[in-house]
Design a protein around this motif. Sequence first.
Motif, short mmCIF file in Angstrom:
data_model
loop_
_atom_site.label_atom_id
_atom_site.label_comp_id
_atom_site.label_asym_id
_atom_site.label_seq_id
_atom_site.Cartn_x
_atom_site.Cartn_y
_atom_site.Cartn_z
N CYS A 119 -6.00 7.16 -2.88
CA CYS A 119 -4.83 7.34 -2.02
C CYS A 119 -3.80 8.27 -2.66
O CYS A 119 -2.77 8.54 -2.07
CB CYS A 119 -4.20 6.01 -1.62
N ARG A 120 -4.10 8.78 -3.84
CA ARG A 120 -3.25 9.75 -4.54
C ARG A 120 -4.13 10.93 -4.93
O ARG A 120 -4.36 11.17 -6.13
CB ARG A 120 -2.62 9.14 -5.78
N CYS A 179 0.70 3.93 -3.01
CA CYS A 179 0.14 5.24 -2.70
C CYS A 179 1.16 6.37 -2.71
O CYS A 179 0.82 7.51 -2.40
CB CYS A 179 -0.60 5.19 -1.37
N GLU A 234 0.82 -1.21 0.00
CA GLU A 234 0.00 0.00 0.00
C GLU A 234 0.86 1.26 0.00
O GLU A 234 0.58 2.21 -0.73
CB GLU A 234 -0.92 0.00 1.21
#
Length: 159
Positions: free
Chosen positions: A153-154, A122, A118
Motif C-alpha cells: 500500500c506504499r 498506508c 488502514e
Amino acid sequence: MNLETWARISEITASIAVLITLVVLVFEVRENTEAVKKSSYETLSNQLIDWRLLMTTDPNLHRVFYTETREGGEDWALEGEDRHVFQVYVQALWLIYEQAYYAYSYGDLQETEWQRFEETICRRYVPEYIWTAPKSGTRTILSPRFIAFVESCRPDWQK
C-alpha cells in the motif's frame, strides 16, 4: 401408561431440551463474538491513545520525536540513545498497527473500523528511511505478512 411410553416421552423431552440449549448457545456465541469485536477495537484505540499521550507526558520523548520527524529529512537527525528511544517508540506504534491488521484479518474489526487504521498505515506517516533502514529495527519486529501489506500500500517505498 406403561414404561415404554414414559421412555419415549422422556426421549422426546430430552431432545427438545437439547434443541433449546443449542439455540440458546447459538445466541450466546453471537453475542460473545460481537463483544470480542467491540473489545478489539476499543483495545486498539486505547493503545493508540496511550501511545500518543506518552509523548505529551514525557518531555524527553517529545523532544526526540519532534527532532527526528521535523529535522530528519532523508537521514537520521538523532544519534545514540536518542535514536534508540525514537526507534522503540516508533516500533511500538507499528506493533499496534500490526495488531489492527491481524484483528481485521481474523474478522475482529469491522470494515469501517479497519479503514481508520488502514488509511494511517498506508500514508507516509514516518520517513521512508525509518521503515527501510536495517538499523531502525522496525521491519525486524513485524511479521512478513504485515510487512508485505504495508509495502503493497506504499508502492513509492523501495522494497
